[in-house]
Scaffold this active site. Structure first.
Site, PDB file in Angstrom:
ATOM      1  N   ASN A  45       0.858  -1.192   0.000  1.00 18.40           N
ATOM      2  CA  ASN A  45       0.000   0.000   0.000  1.00 18.40           C
ATOM      3  C   ASN A  45       0.894   1.242   0.000  1.00 18.40           C
ATOM      4  O   ASN A  45       1.620   1.484   0.970  1.00 18.40           O
ATOM      5  CB  ASN A  45      -0.890  -0.036   1.253  1.00 18.40           C
ATOM      6  CG  ASN A  45      -1.843   1.138   1.340  1.00 18.40           C
ATOM      7  OD1 ASN A  45      -1.857   1.992   0.457  1.00 18.40           O
ATOM      8  ND2 ASN A  45      -2.599   1.185   2.411  1.00 18.40           N
ATOM      9  N   HIS A 129      -9.906   0.625   4.667  1.00 15.18           N
ATOM     10  CA  HIS A 129      -8.642   0.650   5.402  1.00 15.18           C
ATOM     11  C   HIS A 129      -8.849   1.539   6.632  1.00 15.18           C
ATOM     12  O   HIS A 129      -9.640   2.486   6.592  1.00 15.18           O
ATOM     13  CB  HIS A 129      -7.541   1.238   4.521  1.00 15.18           C
ATOM     14  CG  HIS A 129      -6.185   1.158   5.144  1.00 15.18           C
ATOM     15  ND1 HIS A 129      -5.747   2.053   6.088  1.00 15.18           N
ATOM     16  CD2 HIS A 129      -5.193   0.264   4.979  1.00 15.18           C
ATOM     17  CE1 HIS A 129      -4.532   1.719   6.475  1.00 15.18           C
ATOM     18  NE2 HIS A 129      -4.174   0.625   5.826  1.00 15.18           N
ATOM     19  N   GLU A 177      -5.634  -5.797  10.463  1.00 15.04           N
ATOM     20  CA  GLU A 177      -4.598  -4.794  10.759  1.00 15.04           C
ATOM     21  C   GLU A 177      -4.966  -4.008  12.017  1.00 15.04           C
ATOM     22  O   GLU A 177      -5.822  -3.123  11.972  1.00 15.04           O
ATOM     23  CB  GLU A 177      -4.496  -3.772   9.634  1.00 15.04           C
ATOM     24  CG  GLU A 177      -3.885  -4.215   8.343  1.00 15.04           C
ATOM     25  CD  GLU A 177      -3.334  -3.013   7.572  1.00 15.04           C
ATOM     26  OE1 GLU A 177      -3.997  -1.949   7.575  1.00 15.04           O
ATOM     27  OE2 GLU A 177      -2.245  -3.137   7.004  1.00 15.04           O
ATOM     28  N   ALA A 238       3.299  -1.410   4.069  1.00 11.82           N
ATOM     29  CA  ALA A 238       3.485  -0.059   3.527  1.00 11.82           C
ATOM     30  C   ALA A 238       4.881   0.465   3.882  1.00 11.82           C
ATOM     31  O   ALA A 238       5.831   0.284   3.129  1.00 11.82           O
ATOM     32  CB  ALA A 238       2.403   0.876   4.038  1.00 11.82           C
TER      33      ALA A 238
HETATM   34  O1  G3P Z   1      -2.203  -1.036   4.490  1.00  9.38           O
HETATM   35  C1  G3P Z   1      -1.023  -1.428   5.054  1.00  9.38           C
HETATM   36  C2  G3P Z   1      -0.674  -0.651   6.241  1.00  9.38           C
HETATM   37  O2  G3P Z   1      -1.677  -0.078   6.940  1.00  9.38           O
HETATM   38  C3  G3P Z   1       0.412  -1.243   7.085  1.00  9.38           C
HETATM   39  O3  G3P Z   1       1.252  -0.215   7.353  1.00  9.38           O
HETATM   40  O4  G3P Z   1       3.392   0.856   7.445  1.00  9.38           O
HETATM   41  O5  G3P Z   1       2.749  -0.745   9.228  1.00  9.38           O
HETATM   42  O6  G3P Z   1       3.281  -1.589   6.953  1.00  9.38           O
HETATM   43  P1  G3P Z   1       2.762  -0.448   7.773  1.00  9.38           P
END
Ligand code: G3P
Length: 270
Positions: A45, A129, A177, A238
């Site tokens: 993302n 999200h 998440e 991300a």
């Molecule tokens: O959509 C993926 C995201 O929210 C995860 O973020 O930066 O912890 O990999 P991150």
């Protein structure tokens, strides 16, 4: 039985193939690029990170393509809406939207029309999200509209209970998440294994065909391995890639872990 989604330049069509291949579950085939989306899957993302907009978004698509060629692990990319068509046309990397709206074609100033995204080369979309949350009824409506435009759906959930609720709407995949770990560098697969295990059980309990991804804080191969051991079938990532000193090396490390991973014998036999 596997489900194939064949992408033509101006739209998608769904087809079902026989048991010829050992690919399990729904996946995407880009007729133009012949990239088959298999699980385990990496979905990157790009959010609204400055490091990943405009030409840099295209650079990330080419990095994802190189990792796919080197490992056979599918890396899909979710750039900003404004960059999506250029990214889709620049490489064979499957491209996802970060958000689409539910409206039908017509009077909808400022909204994101699913059919227009599909025509721009969008093959999948994130839905709800935690940085773009939607009420349950809008999540359900978005899945329906995405299906009409033949766009693959990945619904994000912040709790096990939410994962169970949205799985009932039959998305293609659910991504668990916990928001507090997003961007933290603290991997959900190690810091909160119960939420991953719980989401896997909850989603598969509703519909075993719905895929389950996990995300938040994932930065290296060991985090990926831990996620797969918990039953996740892929990751949503991300900052661990976008903000890495060497994004190619970071992405390759994640993919290599997936290459090494062997599903527990029970899954294979089952
Ligand atoms: O959509 C993926 C995201 O929210 C995860 O973020 O930066 O912890 O990999 P991150």
């Amino acid at each position: 039985m596997v489900a194939l989604r064949v992408k033509t330049f101006y739209g998608c069509a769904k087809a079902y193939s026989s048991k010829a291949t050992n690919i399990t579950g729904p996946h995407l085939v880009c007729a133009m690029s012949a990239i088959i989306i298999r699980y385990p899957l990496i979905l990157v993302n790009l959010k609204t990170y400055e490091e990943a907009m405009g030409q840099r978004a295209i650079d990330f698509a080419k990095i994802a393509e190189r990792v796919y060629e080197k490992t056979g692990i599918t890396v899909a990319l979710a750039p900003q809406t404004v960059d999506l068509q250029a990214v889709a046309e620049s490489s064979e990397t499957p491209v996802f939207a970060q958000h689409i709206d539910t409206l039908k074609p017509g009077k909808g100033t400022g909204h994101i029309l699913p059919e227009a995204m599909a025509e721009a080369g969008c093959e999948g979309t994130l839905i709800s999200h935690s940085e773009r949350p939607l009420p349950l009824e809008v999540i359900e409506a978005t899945i329906k509209r995405a299906r009409e435009a033949d766009i693959y759906t990945v619904v994000c959930a912040d709790t096990v209970e939410k994962a169970r609720r949205v799985a009932a709407y039959q998305p293609d995949a659910v991504a668990i998440e916990p928001p507090e770990l997003i961007g933290s560098g603290i991997p959900v697969s190690k810091a909160q294994p119960d939420i991953v295990r719980g989401a896997v059980g909850a989603v598969k309990g509703v519909n075993s065909k719905v895929r389950i991804l996990c995300g938040a804080g994932i930065t290296d191969g060991a985090d990926v391995m831990a996620a797969l051991e918990l039953g996740a079938e892929g990751i949503l990532v991300a900052s661990g890639v976008v903000k890495a000193a060497d994004p190619y090396a970071a992405l390759l490390d994640l993919a290599r872990a997936m290459q090494r991973w062997k599903p527990p014998l029970t899954d294979v036999v089952g």
